[in-house]
Each structure stands twice: as C-alpha cells, then as structure tokens.
Motif scaffolding. Structure first.
Motif, PDB file in Angstrom:
ATOM      1  N   ASP A   1       8.346   1.994  -4.871  1.00 24.68           N
ATOM      2  CA  ASP A   1       7.880   1.684  -3.448  1.00 24.68           C
ATOM      3  C   ASP A   1       8.535   2.429  -2.580  1.00 24.68           C
ATOM      4  N   ASP A   2       7.999   2.414  -1.354  1.00 23.41           N
ATOM      5  CA  ASP A   2       8.853   3.267  -0.173  1.00 23.41           C
ATOM      6  C   ASP A   2       9.965   2.524   0.267  1.00 23.41           C
TER       7      ASP A   2
ATOM      8  N   ALA B   1      13.843  -3.607   1.522  1.00 25.29           N
ATOM      9  CA  ALA B   1      14.234  -4.350   2.806  1.00 25.29           C
ATOM     10  C   ALA B   1      15.038  -5.590   2.389  1.00 25.29           C
ATOM     11  N   THR B   2      14.375  -6.830   2.436  1.00 22.77           N
ATOM     12  CA  THR B   2      14.899  -8.302   1.889  1.00 22.77           C
ATOM     13  C   THR B   2      14.922  -8.086   0.466  1.00 22.77           C
ATOM     14  N   GLY B   3      14.307  -7.166  -0.312  1.00 18.92           N
ATOM     15  CA  GLY B   3      13.962  -7.264  -1.518  1.00 18.92           C
ATOM     16  C   GLY B   3      12.899  -8.399  -2.091  1.00 18.92           C
TER      17      GLY B   3
ATOM     18  N   THR C   1       9.837  -8.192  -2.114  1.00 19.14           N
ATOM     19  CA  THR C   1       8.662  -7.600  -2.653  1.00 19.14           C
ATOM     20  C   THR C   1       8.867  -7.082  -3.864  1.00 19.14           C
TER      21      THR C   1
ATOM     22  N   ALA D   1       1.044  -1.105  -0.249  1.00 23.31           N
ATOM     23  CA  ALA D   1      -0.041  -0.017  -0.004  1.00 23.31           C
ATOM     24  C   ALA D   1       1.014   1.204  -0.009  1.00 23.31           C
ATOM     25  N   ARG D   2       1.983   1.261   0.666  1.00 20.51           N
ATOM     26  CA  ARG D   2       2.798   2.400   0.847  1.00 20.51           C
ATOM     27  C   ARG D   2       3.301   3.061  -0.493  1.00 20.51           C
TER      28      ARG D   2
ATOM     29  N   LYS E   1      -2.017  -6.629  -3.398  1.00 23.41           N
ATOM     30  CA  LYS E   1      -2.185  -7.682  -2.699  1.00 23.41           C
ATOM     31  C   LYS E   1      -3.257  -8.705  -3.014  1.00 23.41           C
TER      32      LYS E   1
ATOM     33  N   TYR F   1       8.799  -9.546   7.603  1.00 27.80           N
ATOM     34  CA  TYR F   1       7.836 -10.196   8.858  1.00 27.80           C
ATOM     35  C   TYR F   1       6.835 -10.827   8.241  1.00 27.80           C
TER      36      TYR F   1
HETATM   37  O1  LIG Z   1      12.005  -5.627   0.707  1.00 24.04           O
HETATM   38  P1  LIG Z   1      11.033  -6.536   1.461  1.00 24.04           P
HETATM   39  O2  LIG Z   1      11.512  -7.176   2.547  1.00 24.04           O
HETATM   40  O3  LIG Z   1      10.091  -7.244   0.646  1.00 24.04           O
HETATM   41  O4  LIG Z   1      10.076  -5.216   2.375  1.00 24.04           O
HETATM   42  C1  LIG Z   1       9.545  -4.306   1.461  1.00 24.04           C
HETATM   43  C2  LIG Z   1       8.316  -4.149   1.450  1.00 24.04           C
HETATM   44  O5  LIG Z   1       7.579  -4.128   2.919  1.00 24.04           O
HETATM   45  C3  LIG Z   1       6.551  -2.915   2.918  1.00 24.04           C
HETATM   46  O6  LIG Z   1       5.212  -3.550   2.503  1.00 24.04           O
HETATM   47  P2  LIG Z   1       4.166  -4.284   3.365  1.00 24.04           P
HETATM   48  O7  LIG Z   1       4.057  -5.711   2.908  1.00 24.04           O
HETATM   49  O8  LIG Z   1       4.370  -4.199   4.976  1.00 24.04           O
HETATM   50  O9  LIG Z   1       2.864  -3.586   3.104  1.00 24.04           O
HETATM   51  P3  LIG Z   1       2.440  -2.107   3.250  1.00 24.04           P
HETATM   52  O10 LIG Z   1       3.030  -1.321   2.060  1.00 24.04           O
HETATM   53  O11 LIG Z   1       0.935  -2.456   2.975  1.00 24.04           O
HETATM   54  O12 LIG Z   1       2.447  -1.744   4.679  1.00 24.04           O
HETATM   55  C4  LIG Z   1       7.110  -2.100   2.200  1.00 24.04           C
HETATM   56  O13 LIG Z   1       6.307  -1.020   1.825  1.00 24.04           O
HETATM   57  C5  LIG Z   1       7.698  -2.670   0.892  1.00 24.04           C
HETATM   58  O14 LIG Z   1       6.687  -3.033  -0.066  1.00 24.04           O
END
Ligand SMILES: O=P(O)(O)OC[C@H]1O[C@H](OP(=O)(O)OP(=O)(O)O)[C@H](O)[C@@H]1O
Ligand SMILES: Nc1ncnc2[nH]cnc12
Length: 168
Positions: A116-117, A120-122, A124, A55-56, A77, A94
């Motif tokens: 995306d915002d 992290a692990t990449g 997504t 969403a972010r 999603k 997480y």
């Molecule tokens: O690199 P990664 O480990 O994949 O993490 C990064 C993702 O995690 C968060 O999304 P989240 O799924 O928490 O959803 P949100 O944007 O709906 O809060 C963030 O907005 C990225 O999309």
C-alpha cells in the motif's frame, strides 16, 4: 540513498479539516523515483503473490508483482469484486470502510506480500492482513512507501514484518 520526502508533498485540510494529506503523485511522476520505489518495496523478499490495497496501493502493487514475477491480487472496497468474496470492515484516519477479496484468490499457504502507499492508523493494513490470512494464505510482509509515525500504525501490525521507505 533516495530522499523520498522530496517527492511527497503535504496538502493541508484534505480530505477533511485537520488532516494533512500526503500526496505521492510527484514521486509517481518521476521515472527514477518511481522505479526505485518499486524495486525497494520488495527487494530481498520471497513471495508468490502481491496483494494491492485499493486504490493507491494498486499503483504500486501491480508493478511490484510484475517486476518480481509474482501474481497480483486486488483487495477492493466493498461491492467491486464480481465473484464470491470474504469481507472485513475497518477504520480510517478520516472515516470507515470495508474491504473484500475473492474467496479463491490464493492457493492454501501461498506467500503473500501486501503493498500500500501509506501506513497511517494501520486500520486498512491490519484488515488486509486478516483478509489474506482468512483467504488461506501466509502474509510474508507488508510494504509501504510512507509511514506516518505519529499515528502508530505499526502497533496494529504487531508480529507482521513491516517495511516502509520513508517515515514522516
Ligand atoms: O493506516 P490507515 O489509517 O488505515 O490509512 C491508510 C490508508 O488510507 C488511504 O486509503 P484510502 O482509504 O484513503 O483510499 P484510496 O487509496 O482509495 O485513496 C491509504 O491509501 C491507505 O490505504
Ligand atoms: N494523511 C494521509 N495522507 C495520505 N493518505 C492517507 N491515508 C490515511 N491518512 C493519510
């Protein structure tokens, strides 16, 4: 030069114990920082559409598309898109999730910027890259506000052009 880190705050133990959540809402709330971020996420890139990750990512991707005269495509999603979709599962820092795009979202060969915002692990972002390619488009770049370097997300985006405004 903007010091983006002054607009991003740490929230310890959210959403789970041991996770330090990077909260970007102070950046979004600042008119100058927000406008600069939208500008810099896509400055100098050549693309037809922006794909935003729910969403972010939507908060950034839609203004980038508007600012640069591109179309916007939501990567959502699982279960949220009404038409025929293409789907991919992925792991998060997480948890796990699945992402979908409409099967007809892109014309063949369209040039796509994914936004995306947080990187992290990449998990997504790499799922997003695969999804956009599977839908027939070309990924020109993936842009993030923030990269968490200790999680090595860039390793999962090898061969893809990656832009981040701040590394923490
Ligand atoms: O690199 P990664 O480990 O994949 O993490 C990064 C993702 O995690 C968060 O999304 P989240 O799924 O928490 O959803 P949100 O944007 O709906 O809060 C963030 O907005 C990225 O999309
Ligand atoms: N630590 C974190 N803070 C904010 N968003 C995230 N997405 C994945 N990990 C995150």
């Amino acid at each position: 030069m903007t010091d983006w880190s002054t607009y991003i705050r740490d929230i310890p133990d959210y959403p789970k114990p041991g996770i330090v959540f990077k909260d970007i809402t102070p950046l979004l709330a600042d008119r100058t920082a927000f406008a600069r971020a939208i500008e810099e996420l896509a400055d100098g890139l050549d693309f037809d559409k922006v794909a935003g990750i729910e969403a972010r990512g939507f908060i950034l991707a839609a203004p980038v598309a508007y600012r640069y005269g591109a179309g916007f495509v939501p990567l959502r999603k699982k279960g949220k898109l009404p038409f025929t979709t293409i789907e991919r599962s992925y792991d998060l820092e997480y948890g796990t999730a699945a992402m979908e795009v409409h099967a007809d979202a892109f014309a063949p060969g369209e040039r796509v910027l994914i936004v995306d915002d947080v990187l992290a692990t990449g998990g997504t972002a790499s799922a997003a890259v695969e999804l956009v390619r599977q839908a027939g488009a070309e990924v020109v770049s993936v842009s993030f506000l923030l990269e968490l370097s200790h999680l090595s997300g860039r390793d999962r985006l090898a061969g893809v052009d990656v832009r981040t405004l701040v590394t923490m």
